[in-house]
Design an enzyme around this catalytic site. Structure first.
Site, PDB file in Angstrom:
ATOM      1  N   ARG A 124      -2.586  -0.153   7.584  1.00  0.00           N
ATOM      2  CA  ARG A 124      -2.715  -1.399   6.895  1.00  0.00           C
ATOM      3  C   ARG A 124      -4.306  -1.668   7.166  1.00  0.00           C
ATOM      4  O   ARG A 124      -4.681  -1.475   8.411  1.00  0.00           O
ATOM      5  CB  ARG A 124      -1.964  -2.276   7.787  1.00  0.00           C
ATOM      6  N   HIS A 179       5.134  -7.590  17.618  1.00  0.00           N
ATOM      7  CA  HIS A 179       5.161  -6.721  19.099  1.00  0.00           C
ATOM      8  C   HIS A 179       5.357  -7.711  20.306  1.00  0.00           C
ATOM      9  O   HIS A 179       4.965  -7.066  21.510  1.00  0.00           O
ATOM     10  CB  HIS A 179       4.037  -6.098  19.145  1.00  0.00           C
ATOM     11  N   LEU A 197      -1.498  -0.571  20.828  1.00  0.00           N
ATOM     12  CA  LEU A 197      -2.164   0.342  19.842  1.00  0.00           C
ATOM     13  C   LEU A 197      -1.431   1.506  19.162  1.00  0.00           C
ATOM     14  O   LEU A 197      -0.922   2.404  20.180  1.00  0.00           O
ATOM     15  CB  LEU A 197      -3.283   0.767  20.224  1.00  0.00           C
ATOM     16  N   ILE A 241      -1.143   5.194  20.523  1.00  0.00           N
ATOM     17  CA  ILE A 241      -2.585   5.490  20.662  1.00  0.00           C
ATOM     18  C   ILE A 241      -3.158   4.800  22.144  1.00  0.00           C
ATOM     19  O   ILE A 241      -3.644   5.491  22.846  1.00  0.00           O
ATOM     20  CB  ILE A 241      -3.373   4.558  19.612  1.00  0.00           C
ATOM     21  N   GLY A 242      -2.576   3.846  22.446  1.00  0.00           N
ATOM     22  CA  GLY A 242      -2.947   3.009  23.817  1.00  0.00           C
ATOM     23  C   GLY A 242      -2.470   4.021  25.127  1.00  0.00           C
ATOM     24  O   GLY A 242      -3.342   4.136  25.972  1.00  0.00           O
TER      25      GLY A 242
HETATM   26  P1  ADP Z   1       4.821   2.876  15.749  1.00  0.00           P
HETATM   27  O1  ADP Z   1       3.604   1.698  15.803  1.00  0.00           O
HETATM   28  O2  ADP Z   1       5.280   3.403  14.594  1.00  0.00           O
HETATM   29  O3  ADP Z   1       5.777   2.655  16.949  1.00  0.00           O
HETATM   30  P2  ADP Z   1       3.212   4.848  17.769  1.00  0.00           P
HETATM   31  O4  ADP Z   1       3.115   3.745  18.930  1.00  0.00           O
HETATM   32  O5  ADP Z   1       4.580   5.815  18.166  1.00  0.00           O
HETATM   33  O6  ADP Z   1       3.661   3.873  16.316  1.00  0.00           O
HETATM   34  O7  ADP Z   1       1.878   5.309  17.767  1.00  0.00           O
HETATM   35  C1  ADP Z   1       1.708   6.293  16.712  1.00  0.00           C
HETATM   36  C2  ADP Z   1       0.316   6.408  16.930  1.00  0.00           C
HETATM   37  O8  ADP Z   1      -0.284   7.080  18.266  1.00  0.00           O
HETATM   38  C3  ADP Z   1      -0.397   7.652  15.795  1.00  0.00           C
HETATM   39  O9  ADP Z   1      -1.355   6.913  15.376  1.00  0.00           O
HETATM   40  C4  ADP Z   1      -0.622   8.782  16.900  1.00  0.00           C
HETATM   41  O10 ADP Z   1      -1.826   9.394  16.184  1.00  0.00           O
HETATM   42  C5  ADP Z   1      -1.026   7.986  18.114  1.00  0.00           C
HETATM   43  N1  ADP Z   1      -0.949   9.002  19.075  1.00  0.00           N
HETATM   44  C6  ADP Z   1       0.151   9.673  19.802  1.00  0.00           C
HETATM   45  N2  ADP Z   1      -0.259  10.673  20.571  1.00  0.00           N
HETATM   46  C7  ADP Z   1      -1.529  10.591  20.323  1.00  0.00           C
HETATM   47  C8  ADP Z   1      -2.539  11.271  21.059  1.00  0.00           C
HETATM   48  N3  ADP Z   1      -2.308  12.344  22.143  1.00  0.00           N
HETATM   49  N4  ADP Z   1      -3.967  10.973  20.988  1.00  0.00           N
HETATM   50  C9  ADP Z   1      -4.453  10.108  20.095  1.00  0.00           C
HETATM   51  N5  ADP Z   1      -3.601   9.202  19.369  1.00  0.00           N
HETATM   52  C10 ADP Z   1      -2.045   9.550  19.518  1.00  0.00           C
END
Ligand code: ADP
Length: 398
Positions: A240, A179, A208, A331-332
């Site tokens: 993971r 990342h 996150l 998540i972040g």
């Molecule tokens: P990736 O690593 O596949 O690019 P993302 O950055 O898209 O993943 O993150 C996916 C995560 O973000 C999932 O766990 C999802 O639950 C979380 N997420 C997305 N929207 C929300 C929300 N409104 N509240 C909490 N978590 C969220």
């Protein structure tokens, strides 16, 4: 300059066309199920132009269809493919060979090939993407931007594992992180928002998402990061397990006879929040279930919070002084409750956030609370823009 940013996976190709004049995204989309049956979408300023099943026998055909869409008479955003000044490719593993982004040459391609042992899932399709692009755009310069190069500045005590040197020397076993393009982008953006030079700041960046990593950025450079030889190390993630006692592997092997590769697969694809909650790898599902009293979902949630707190705490101690923290990725950017709980816990470090400002999703916001000793930001990540910026700089200096 107009730059095409390409992110190739084994059966997918994500693309974004960026006009660097104002950093605007002219068009973007995704080709998926390449080599299976094929599906493609294409979006412009006007929204989704098409989203349809279409035969995608290989990445070459997908690349040609991207160019066709971008130059289409009706919905295209450029009139000719020569308007594309350069192509920037995302490469996951730059390993021990690459310390910065590079213009694509035969030597660079050979290096990416050599690193397929370290990035077996990501580097081979990236090479396919580079070659497909060269065929379709033979006269357009290309650059590669690696997810690992930002972490190459880690000091030796962070970069190496405490195992005999021969494994690092002979087999390149060391911590590469991941990342990096995202951590670099949000750290730079954070400094911009603070009106300071990155050199003068210590920032903890929290990426996150499904995959998660936290990085200690000291004076604009990576000092330590939570992912290691592979993206399995560090925080508890969607599927993971993150850092665990490595003898868990040999113990499971001895008890069950399960081959090591299968154990690694289990730890990568069937562990983390999914395994603990027994519900989902998605934070939203876990929060819903936890709120309804599901004990395993509550434990999964607590494990995630614990691992975020632990790494921030560890990096605060390593840095000695923290100017800012950034939350990014799925998540972040979206999990209001996680940001609030983590920051409340960090009150002992003088962190406070403005709970009203924190009540938002997916926006760039300074959520620092009154009197906080550490600035706290939500910054949506933009890896594509970072790739485009590096590509432009490299091509202009050719
Ligand atoms: P990736 O690593 O596949 O690019 P993302 O950055 O898209 O993943 O993150 C996916 C995560 O973000 C999932 O766990 C999802 O639950 C979380 N997420 C997305 N929207 C929300 C929300 N409104 N509240 C909490 N978590 C969220």
């Amino acid at each position: 300059m107009i730059i095409l940013v390409v992110n190739t996976g084994s059966s997918s190709l994500k693309y974004q066309l960026i006009d660097m004049k104002d950093e605007s995204v002219l068009a973007k989309g995704l080709c998926e199920r390449i080599g299976i049956d094929g599906h493609m979408n294409y979006k412009t300023d006007e929204g989704m132009v098409f989203d349809k099943d279409i035969a995608l026998p290989d990445h070459g055909v997908a690349m040609q269809l991207v160019i066709d869409a971008l130059t289409d008479k009706e919905h295209g955003v450029i009139s000719d493919m020569d308007e594309i000044g350069a192509v920037g490719h995302r490469i996951v593993q730059g390993g021990y060979l690459f310390d910065k982004s590079e213009i694509i040459t035969d030597e660079v391609e050979a290096g990416i090939e050599e690193l397929c042992t370290l990035g077996p899932l990501h580097n081979p399709p990236a090479l396919v993407g580079i070659r497909a692009c060269k065929k379709v755009l033979p006269n357009t310069p290309g650059a590669v931007v690696f997810d690992t190069t930002f972490h190459r500045t880690m000091p030796d005590e962070c970069k190496y594992y405490a195992i005999p040197w021969e494994y690092a020397e002979k087999y390149h076993v060391q911590r590469y992180g991941a990342h990096g393009t995202s951590h670099r982008y949000v750290a730079q953006r954070c400094a911009e928002l603070m009106g300071k030079n990155p050199e003068d700041l210590n920032i903890i960046t929290c990426h996150l998402g499904n995959g998660s990593s936290i990085t200690a950025v000291k004076g604009g450079k990576c000092y330590d990061t939570s992912m290691g030889l592979t993206p399995l190390e560090g925080l508890v993630m969607g599927t993971r397990c993150g850092s665990i006692d490595p003898t868990v592997v040999s113990f499971i092997y001895e008890q069950t006879g399960m081959p090591v590769k299968e154990i690694t697969d289990m730890m990568t694809k069937k562990s983390g929040l999914l395994a603990v909650s027994e519900i989902s790898a998605d934070c939203r599902d876990i929060c819903d279930a936890a709120d309804k009293g599901n004990r395993k979902a509550q434990i999964a949630r607590e494990m995630l919070l614990r691992s975020v707190k632990r790494f921030i705490g560890a990096y605060a101690a390593e840095l000695g002084h923290v100017d800012a923290m950034v939350f990014t990725a799925g998540i972040g950017e979206n999990d209001i409750d996680l940001r609030e709980k983590v920051c409340d816990y960090l009150g002992f470090m003088g962190v406070t956030i403005d709970k009203e400002k924190n009540d938002c999703r997916g926006q760039e916001v300074d959520i620092t609370g009154e009197g906080s000793k550490v600035r706290v930001f939500i910054i949506p990540t933009n890896e594509e823009l970072m790739i485009a910026k590096d590509t432009q700089a490299l091509v202009e200096s050719m």
